[in-house]
Design an enzyme around this catalytic site. Structure first.
Site, short mmCIF file in Angstrom:
data_model
loop_
_atom_site.label_atom_id
_atom_site.label_comp_id
_atom_site.label_asym_id
_atom_site.label_seq_id
_atom_site.Cartn_x
_atom_site.Cartn_y
_atom_site.Cartn_z
N ASN A 199 0.80 -1.22 0.00
CA ASN A 199 0.00 0.00 0.00
C ASN A 199 0.83 1.28 0.00
O ASN A 199 0.32 2.35 -0.31
CB ASN A 199 -0.92 -0.05 1.23
N TYR A 227 2.15 8.38 -12.17
CA TYR A 227 1.26 7.71 -11.21
C TYR A 227 0.23 6.86 -11.94
O TYR A 227 0.00 5.70 -11.59
CB TYR A 227 0.59 8.80 -10.37
N1 LIG Z 1 -5.40 9.38 -0.81
C1 LIG Z 1 -5.91 9.16 -1.99
O1 LIG Z 1 -6.74 9.91 -2.47
C2 LIG Z 1 -5.49 7.95 -2.76
C3 LIG Z 1 -6.23 7.61 -3.91
C4 LIG Z 1 -5.88 6.48 -4.63
C5 LIG Z 1 -4.80 5.72 -4.22
N2 LIG Z 1 -4.08 6.06 -3.13
C6 LIG Z 1 -2.95 5.21 -2.76
O2 LIG Z 1 -3.12 4.74 -1.45
C7 LIG Z 1 -1.87 4.37 -0.90
C8 LIG Z 1 -1.75 4.95 0.48
O3 LIG Z 1 -1.76 6.35 0.40
P1 LIG Z 1 -2.39 7.31 1.51
O4 LIG Z 1 -3.45 8.10 0.86
O5 LIG Z 1 -2.72 6.55 2.73
O6 LIG Z 1 -1.14 8.31 1.73
P2 LIG Z 1 -0.20 8.57 3.00
O7 LIG Z 1 0.81 9.52 2.53
O8 LIG Z 1 -1.03 8.96 4.17
O9 LIG Z 1 0.45 7.15 3.30
C9 LIG Z 1 1.41 6.59 2.45
C10 LIG Z 1 2.51 5.96 3.32
O10 LIG Z 1 3.46 5.34 2.45
C11 LIG Z 1 4.75 5.60 2.97
N3 LIG Z 1 5.76 5.47 1.92
C12 LIG Z 1 5.96 6.29 0.85
N4 LIG Z 1 7.01 5.86 0.13
C13 LIG Z 1 7.47 4.75 0.73
C14 LIG Z 1 8.54 3.84 0.46
N5 LIG Z 1 9.35 4.00 -0.59
N6 LIG Z 1 8.72 2.79 1.31
C15 LIG Z 1 7.92 2.62 2.38
N7 LIG Z 1 6.92 3.46 2.69
C16 LIG Z 1 6.70 4.50 1.88
C17 LIG Z 1 4.64 6.99 3.52
O11 LIG Z 1 5.66 7.23 4.48
C18 LIG Z 1 3.26 6.99 4.15
O12 LIG Z 1 3.31 6.58 5.49
C19 LIG Z 1 -0.83 4.87 -1.89
O13 LIG Z 1 -0.40 3.77 -2.67
C20 LIG Z 1 -1.59 5.86 -2.74
O14 LIG Z 1 -1.04 5.97 -4.03
C21 LIG Z 1 -4.41 7.16 -2.38
#
Ligand SMILES: NC(=O)c1ccc[n+]([C@@H]2O[C@H](COP(=O)([O-])OP(=O)(O)OC[C@H]3O[C@@H](n4cnc5c(N)ncnc54)[C@H](O)[C@@H]3O)[C@@H](O)[C@H]2O)c1
Ligand SMILES: NC(=O)c1ccc[n+]([C@@H]2O[C@H](COP(=O)([O-])OP(=O)(O)OC[C@H]3O[C@@H](n4cnc5c(N)ncnc54)[C@H](O)[C@@H]3O)[C@@H](O)[C@H]2O)c1
Lengths: 282, 279
Positions: free
Chosen positions: A90, A156
């Protein structure tokens, strides 16, 4: 009786947002969890959250783009909990954003390394352990940006589409081992990925995002955690190769006709009622 | 604490197969269930099953293709249990079979009435009741036959595709009322719909269906009931307009290279370079 009693799970990106909410949810259902993230402070806080919800959890500092660190993460799960039943790939970032011609090759590669290679590595190194356990569930966070285009998010979009289709191809390979492979496509979820540490943004986002989709509230990390729980639990034993969209209806279609019940959308002036007969009739 | 405590659900086609398994699952999670079906004997048996699982249930004989009967069905739910939170439009059959030239106009109409008009009617009459509650969940059983050709008879495939897209268009309309509209696309599920017509019955169905998809076992009614439960529960509060595929990997894709199937050409592991290079 929890829905994940006796199971061990790894969740990457679990220091924040979706990953953290999922860790808390899984812990409440009886799973033991490895919290993997780059962010140690948030990761330790998630461990505490899980424990408060009655689960076991440990933090493993991990960069998901690095094979050695993914290996160590899987080894940690087995060392701590003796098995691995679930991995939730994730972790994520926005990555290279903006006009395509301005994206540098370095930023392109960095985006793919975290968003797509990270998922490949998670699958690769968890499968042997799941085979030993007689089956398992691999979940990844893709995005609606993996099934639709979004201008300005080229790297992305490409990476997330890669996650969706890797999910499908991997599901075919591991089905015979009773390992399911699915991903989740969230719509707009109000998490720190969008806040960029700016004050007041979370509240402003909550209001603004409420109007982004037919269900008129912003998406919350818990909405995704609920789907992840379904996919992690035995309830989804016969579900594999799927991209589960959780987006409040954002990608379902667009309102073309003004339905009387249609609400506060801009009027297109096309307001049919009753029955539309052949066009030559008045 | 059940996941559907305090909720009232209507399930059509609940005398048998997927509908019956869903009724039992919902009842076990605390829902009060109206079992709707043409088949009274099976319907009464499903009521008993639900009660054994600790739920409340009543049977309402219903032809889902009939507007007054679907209206009567929704009225019954409200009369018995005071509200309607969930409707699962699931009744179905194979319908008109044969080549496109063989299908009669009458059989086409009957098929579409039972598989498609029924879903429209279920939505039409449940929406007002759900609106009164400030939300609800509409679930329908479509099929993998609604997503591509060749997975069912013509009329069936057309009707199920229509269910998928009706799900989407209605989801857009009622989202603001916090009513979610989703459907489920099952793959090959070993229910009477399939095995009653197979020589050898249920056991042969189990063997035959195990070979259709990546996961080497037949689909079971409970697999669909589990998805229906997710969609009925508050866990799916932000999920709408979706066609949830539960098919053991049937539609995830095919195999181009036979990694483990002898009869197809296999490619060696490693790396496939440009075609002009020799390995
Ligand atoms: N928030 C949205 O609207 C949304 C929509 C679609 C998809 N997503 C996806 O959901 C997932 C989670 O995102 P979120 O919204 O909870 O964001 P977030 O920033 O709150 O959490 C993402 C986490 O990933 C960690 N991270 C980033 N790069 C990393 C790496 N190289 N190794 C280990 N950890 C790493 C960050 O430190 C963070 O804790 C992501 O894959 C994101 O692309 C989010
Ligand atoms: N079994 C499969 O492989 C499969 C695959 C995809 C979709 N489906 C769909 O799942 C649904 C449930 O089917 P099942 O497999 O449980 O079959 P089933 O035959 O066991 O159950 C279907 C039920 O619907 C009832 N029914 C039929 N016509 C009706 C009508 N006009 N009014 C009221 N009730 C009626 C039947 O009496 C029966 O109890 C159907 O919509 C079917 O098309 C089944």
């Amino acid at each position: 009786m929890g829905r994940l009693d006796g199971k061990a799970a790894i969740i990457t990106g679990a220091a924040s947002g979706i990953g953290r909410a999922t860790a808390v949810r899984f812990a409440g259902e009886g799973a033991a969890i490895v919290i993997a993230d780059l962010n140690a402070e948030g990761g330790e806080a998630s461990v505490r959250d899980c424990k408060e919800n009655g689960g076991r959890a440990v933090f493993q500092k991990t960069n998901v783009a690095l094979e050695e660190e993914i290996k160590a993460m899987v080894a940690r799960a087995v060392k701590e909990f003796g098995r691995l039943d679930i991995i939730y790939n994730n972790a994520g970032i926005g990555g290279a954003v903006g006009p395509l011609e301005q994206i540098t090759v370095e930023d392109w590669d960095r985006s793919q390394a975290v968003l797509l290679r990270g998922v490949f590595l998670g699958i690769k190194h968890s499968v042997p352990e799941m085979r030993k356990a007689g089956g398992g569930s691999i979940i990844s966070t893709a995005s609606i940006a993996g099934i639709r285009g979004f201008n300005g998010l080229h790297a992305y979009c490409a990476a997330k589409a890669g996650v969706v289709n890797l999910t499908r191809s991997a599901s075919l390979e591991f089905a015979k081992d009773r390992i399911r492979v699915n991903c989740i496509c969230p719509g707009g979820i109000n998490t720190p990925i969008l806040h960029r540490n700016m004050p007041g943004v979370k509240e402003a986002m909550e209001q603004w995002m409420a109007h982004g989709q037919p269900i008129q509230r912003a998406g919350h990390p818990e909405d995704i955690a609920n789907m992840a729980l379904f996919l992690a639990s035995d309830d989804s034993e016969w579900v594999t190769g799927q991209a589960m969209v959780v987006d409040g209806g954002l990608t379902v279609g667009s309102q073309f006709l003004d339905q009387t019940a249609g609400g506060e959308r801009p009027q297109t002036g096309i307001v049919p009622q009753g029955f539309m007969g052949p066009s030559f009739e008045k | 604490m059940g996941k559907l405590d305090g909720k009232v659900a209507v399930i059509t086609g609940a005398a048998s197969g997927i509908g019956r398994a869903s009724a039992i699952r919902f009842a076990g999670e605390g829902a009060a269930v109206v079992i709707a079906d043409l088949n009274s004997e099976g319907g009464e048996a499903a009521v008993r099953d639900c009660k054994e699982h600790g739920g409340r249930a009543v049977f309402q004989k219903t032809d889902v293709a009939s507007e007054p009967e679907v209206k009567g069905l929704v009225d019954r739910a409200v009369k018995e249990f005071g509200r309607l939170d969930v409707i699962f439009n699931n009744a179905g059959l194979g319908g008109a079979v044969g080549t496109i030239e063989e299908i009669t106009g009458d059989n086409w109409d009957r098929t579409l009435a039972i598989l498609l008009k029924s879903v429209f009617l279920g939505m039409k009459y449940s929406v007002p009741e759900m609106r009164k509650l400030g939300g609800g969940s509409i679930i329908s059983t479509a099929s993998v036959a609604g997503l591509a050709g060749g997975r069912g008879p013509h009329a069936y495939s057309a009707a199920k595709a229509a269910v998928v897209n009706l799900t989407r268009s209605v989801a857009l309309e009622v989202g603001k009322d916090r009513i979610r509209v989703n459907c489920i696309c099952p793959g090959g599920i070993n229910t009477p719909l399939i095995y009653n017509r197979l020589p050898g019955g249920r056991q042969v169905g189990e063997q035959f269906l195990a070979q259709l998809q990546a996961i080497p076992r037949a689909g079971h009614a409970e697999d669909i009931a589990a998805m229906a439960l997710f969609l009925a529960s508050d866990d799916s509060e932000w999920v709408t307009g979706q066609a949830m595929v539960v098919d053991g990997g049937l539609t995830a894709g095919g195999r181009l290279f036979g990694q483990d199937q002898q009869q197809r050409p296999t490619i060696p592991g490693g790396f496939a370079g440009p075609s002009f290079e020799k390995n």
